[in-house]
Design a protein around this motif. Structure first.
Motif, PDB file in Angstrom:
ATOM      1  N   ILE A   1     -87.768 -55.432  42.351  1.00  0.00           N
ATOM      2  CA  ILE A   1     -88.782 -55.959  41.443  1.00  0.00           C
ATOM      3  C   ILE A   1     -88.102 -56.599  40.238  1.00  0.00           C
ATOM      4  N   ASP A   2     -88.401 -57.872  39.969  1.00  0.00           N
ATOM      5  CA  ASP A   2     -87.800 -58.524  38.804  1.00  0.00           C
ATOM      6  C   ASP A   2     -88.817 -59.310  37.979  1.00  0.00           C
ATOM      7  N   VAL A   3     -90.114 -59.135  38.285  1.00  0.00           N
ATOM      8  CA  VAL A   3     -91.145 -59.830  37.524  1.00  0.00           C
ATOM      9  C   VAL A   3     -92.383 -58.938  37.465  1.00  0.00           C
ATOM     10  N   TYR A   4     -93.140 -59.040  36.356  1.00  0.00           N
ATOM     11  CA  TYR A   4     -94.365 -58.242  36.185  1.00  0.00           C
ATOM     12  C   TYR A   4     -95.542 -59.169  35.909  1.00  0.00           C
ATOM     13  N   PRO A   5     -96.708 -58.884  36.509  1.00  0.00           N
ATOM     14  CA  PRO A   5     -96.890 -57.831  37.513  1.00  0.00           C
ATOM     15  C   PRO A   5     -96.419 -58.286  38.896  1.00  0.00           C
ATOM     16  N   THR A   6     -95.971 -57.314  39.691  1.00  0.00           N
ATOM     17  CA  THR A   6     -95.667 -57.549  41.104  1.00  0.00           C
ATOM     18  C   THR A   6     -96.633 -56.718  41.933  1.00  0.00           C
ATOM     19  N   TYR A   7     -97.083 -57.284  43.051  1.00  0.00           N
ATOM     20  CA  TYR A   7     -98.019 -56.587  43.940  1.00  0.00           C
ATOM     21  C   TYR A   7     -97.332 -56.368  45.286  1.00  0.00           C
ATOM     22  N   LEU A   8     -97.231 -55.117  45.672  1.00  0.00           N
ATOM     23  CA  LEU A   8     -96.651 -54.769  46.968  1.00  0.00           C
ATOM     24  C   LEU A   8     -97.728 -54.217  47.882  1.00  0.00           C
ATOM     25  N   PHE A   9     -97.648 -54.571  49.148  1.00  0.00           N
ATOM     26  CA  PHE A   9     -98.509 -53.975  50.170  1.00  0.00           C
ATOM     27  C   PHE A   9     -97.579 -53.240  51.122  1.00  0.00           C
TER      28      PHE A   9
ATOM     29  N   TYR B   1     -95.954 -57.035  52.600  1.00  0.00           N
ATOM     30  CA  TYR B   1     -96.257 -58.305  51.944  1.00  0.00           C
ATOM     31  C   TYR B   1     -96.167 -58.097  50.439  1.00  0.00           C
ATOM     32  N   ARG B   2     -95.862 -59.187  49.707  1.00  0.00           N
ATOM     33  CA  ARG B   2     -95.772 -59.078  48.257  1.00  0.00           C
ATOM     34  C   ARG B   2     -96.169 -60.376  47.582  1.00  0.00           C
TER      35      ARG B   2
ATOM     36  N   TRP C   1    -108.065 -65.877  44.376  1.00  0.00           N
ATOM     37  CA  TRP C   1    -106.630 -65.826  44.669  1.00  0.00           C
ATOM     38  C   TRP C   1    -106.209 -64.391  44.977  1.00  0.00           C
ATOM     39  N   PHE C   2    -106.656 -63.454  44.157  1.00  0.00           N
ATOM     40  CA  PHE C   2    -106.295 -62.048  44.355  1.00  0.00           C
ATOM     41  C   PHE C   2    -106.932 -61.498  45.625  1.00  0.00           C
ATOM     42  N   MET C   3    -108.146 -61.956  45.930  1.00  0.00           N
ATOM     43  CA  MET C   3    -108.800 -61.528  47.165  1.00  0.00           C
ATOM     44  C   MET C   3    -108.035 -62.038  48.383  1.00  0.00           C
ATOM     45  N   SER C   4    -107.499 -63.263  48.275  1.00  0.00           N
ATOM     46  CA  SER C   4    -106.764 -63.841  49.403  1.00  0.00           C
ATOM     47  C   SER C   4    -105.464 -63.081  49.673  1.00  0.00           C
ATOM     48  N   LEU C   5    -104.885 -62.466  48.644  1.00  0.00           N
ATOM     49  CA  LEU C   5    -103.688 -61.650  48.848  1.00  0.00           C
ATOM     50  C   LEU C   5    -103.983 -60.508  49.815  1.00  0.00           C
ATOM     51  N   ALA C   6    -105.153 -59.904  49.647  1.00  0.00           N
ATOM     52  CA  ALA C   6    -105.545 -58.796  50.518  1.00  0.00           C
ATOM     53  C   ALA C   6    -105.674 -59.271  51.963  1.00  0.00           C
ATOM     54  N   ASP C   7    -106.326 -60.420  52.156  1.00  0.00           N
ATOM     55  CA  ASP C   7    -106.502 -60.948  53.514  1.00  0.00           C
ATOM     56  C   ASP C   7    -105.156 -61.262  54.159  1.00  0.00           C
ATOM     57  N   THR C   8    -104.260 -61.868  53.403  1.00  0.00           N
ATOM     58  CA  THR C   8    -102.940 -62.207  53.942  1.00  0.00           C
ATOM     59  C   THR C   8    -102.162 -60.958  54.298  1.00  0.00           C
ATOM     60  N   ALA C   9    -102.189 -59.966  53.412  1.00  0.00           N
ATOM     61  CA  ALA C   9    -101.462 -58.717  53.667  1.00  0.00           C
ATOM     62  C   ALA C   9    -101.975 -58.027  54.922  1.00  0.00           C
ATOM     63  N   LEU C  10    -103.284 -58.007  55.088  1.00  0.00           N
ATOM     64  CA  LEU C  10    -103.859 -57.368  56.272  1.00  0.00           C
ATOM     65  C   LEU C  10    -103.484 -58.126  57.548  1.00  0.00           C
ATOM     66  N   TYR C  11    -103.494 -59.469  57.468  1.00  0.00           N
ATOM     67  CA  TYR C  11    -103.104 -60.267  58.634  1.00  0.00           C
ATOM     68  C   TYR C  11    -101.651 -59.990  59.009  1.00  0.00           C
ATOM     69  N   VAL C  12    -100.779 -59.982  58.007  1.00  0.00           N
ATOM     70  CA  VAL C  12     -99.352 -59.730  58.268  1.00  0.00           C
ATOM     71  C   VAL C  12     -99.153 -58.341  58.868  1.00  0.00           C
ATOM     72  N   HIS C  13     -99.877 -57.367  58.339  1.00  0.00           N
ATOM     73  CA  HIS C  13     -99.766 -55.988  58.825  1.00  0.00           C
ATOM     74  C   HIS C  13    -100.203 -55.890  60.287  1.00  0.00           C
ATOM     75  N   GLU C  14    -101.345 -56.492  60.581  1.00  0.00           N
ATOM     76  CA  GLU C  14    -101.857 -56.449  61.957  1.00  0.00           C
ATOM     77  C   GLU C  14    -100.936 -57.212  62.910  1.00  0.00           C
ATOM     78  N   ALA C  15    -100.417 -58.349  62.436  1.00  0.00           N
ATOM     79  CA  ALA C  15     -99.508 -59.145  63.275  1.00  0.00           C
ATOM     80  C   ALA C  15     -98.223 -58.379  63.560  1.00  0.00           C
TER      81      ALA C  15
END
Length: 436
Positions: free
Chosen positions: A88-96, A105-106, A116-130
């Motif tokens: 981590i080198d920047v704040y805030p950072t979001y980790l999934f 995902y981060r 934008w923040f809602m789309s982070l959740a969708d992307t993280a879930l897609y990456v996780h499922e993939a």
């Protein structure tokens, strides 16, 4: 009125009450990801996320249902542990993070639009499922490799997760062999193929090279992509070494249509490196002069026009508003000095570098005299580069032009002092001058 902020917070994103071990255990038990907000109290972006985004009901509905939400103060001991583990080198950072503690995902920063923040959740879930589905794709490949749609999806996932190059090459070449002429013209397929190609050894690369006129109609940066593949192939052949790969890449290097201005120089430099690294410097000595002479023939007016063209290309994103010049350190200096002579400055570096290679590997006096000409030209084109004068001085010394060698070395020392170069460098220069 006083109750409204409390109500909004209850409706918004709720963070897990417990330590990290318990949060991970809860995620594993519920088969969810942990959303981790790593913040700093002094970070304005962290504060704005806390005040403007996290309390929103739409954010709470999504994140509370689909993640175990956890927050970490980056300035405290737990924050140091997260920084060490996840970089981590920047704040805030979001980790999934999944139940095994793996960063799926981060992202980072602040956007006032909550979508934008809602789309982070969708992307993280897609990456996780993939990622979870990858073992199934791997196990099914042999039995389903003739199912075109399956292979395309598998290739897409291999690229997304950065899987081993050998695996990507195998799947891509098999997928390419199944494509019809119509499918080869599909924009999605073409971009996928280009994204997967790293060397000239692929049949897909050969096909696209043979049909550049068609593909550049919808892939504007096609020349850049194909040029990078050719250059990467020469670099790989140099590291291996692999003479067959080098010869194949070298053959393709002259077939690139509408190459970028620096492309022929890069090919020239990497070709020379291949000859030197494979103990074939005689080939470099024999072939380099023709290219170097072609540079010298450009002339002062030619370089002036090319500098103007390059300058316009560099400035275009700033003039159009695509990029913000205020975000570039020393923008005014770069604009008025470095960028106005970007083309000729780069060519000067190529000439001096090649002259330096001749200094090391050329044996004949005529070859060394040619190198003197190139080094002198590089000095004319970039007269404030102290390093260029040292190359010229040593070449002059080798061909017996002692007076010119001493003068060039004295100029190198004077420029180095003016530019406040480190004293050890100047000391070396003085030793060279003394030897001359």
């Amino acid at each position: 009125m006083f109750a409204l902020p409390v109500l909004a917070q209850k409706e918004g994103l709720r963070f897990f009450k417990g330590n990290w071990e318990k949060a991970i255990a809860e995620a594993k038990k519920s088969n969810k990801l942990v959303f981790v907000n790593i913040y700093a109290s002094w970070s304005e972006s962290s504060q704005r996320m806390q005040e403007e985004i996290f309390p929103l009901k739409m954010v709470g509905d999504k994140y509370n249902a689909q993640f175990v939400n956890y927050r970490v103060d980056g300035d405290w001991r737990e924050g140091e542990a997260f920084s060490a583990r996840y970089g981590i080198d920047v704040y805030p950072t979001y980790l999934f993070i999944n139940g095994d503690g793996i960063d799926v995902y981060r992202s980072s920063g602040y956007e006032k639009d909550p979508k934008w923040f809602m789309s982070l959740a969708d992307t993280a879930l897609y990456v996780h499922e993939a990622r979870q589905a990858m073992p199934l794709f791997q196990a099914s490949y042999q039995s389903r490799k003739n199912e075109k749609e399956f292979v395309q999806e598998y290739l897409s996932r291999l690229l997304f997760f950065g899987m081993p190059v050998d695996t990507i090459n195998m799947v891509r070449d098999h997928f390419f062999s199944q494509l019809s002429a119509t499918e080869l013209k599909d924009t999605v397929i073409a971009r996928m193929l280009l994204k997967s190609i790293t060397t000239v050894e692929s049949p897909a690369f050969e096909y696209i090279m043979a049909n550049q006129a068609f593909y550049k109609g919808f892939i504007p940066n096609l020349s850049l992509i194909l040029g990078n593949v050719i250059i990467n192939s020469i670099r790989k052949a140099t590291a291996s070494p692999d003479d067959q790969l080098f010869r194949r890449a070298d053959a393709f290097s002259g077939k690139l249509e509408d190459p970028l201005p620096k492309y022929p120089y890069l090919i020239f430099l990497y070709r020379n490196e291949y000859y030197i690294n494979t103990l074939q410097s005689a080939w470099m000595i024999e072939r380099a002069p023709a290219f170097m002479d072609s540079i010298c023939r450009i002339g002062e007016e030619g370089f002036r026009l090319k500098d103007q063209q390059q300058f316009k290309e560099i400035m275009q994103p700033y003039l159009s508003g695509e990029q913000d010049s205020s975000q570039v350190e020393d923008f005014a200096y770069l604009k008025e000095t470095v960028w106005r002579t970007a083309y000729s400055g780069y060519v000067a570096s190529v000439m001096n570098r090649t002259a330096g290679q001749f200094l090391l590997y050329a044996k004949g006096t005529n070859d060394l005299k040619k190198a003197c000409t190139w080094a002198a030209k590089s000095v004319d084109m970039d007269m404030y580069n102290h390093e260029y004068y040292t190359t010229l001085a040593q070449l002059y010394a080798k061909v017996g032009m002692k007076k010119e060698a001493v003068s060039s070395m004295e100029t190198a020392i004077r420029l180095a002092k003016q530019q406040r170069v480190a004293e050890p460098v100047i000391k070396v220069y003085k030793e060279v001058l003394k030897a001359l």
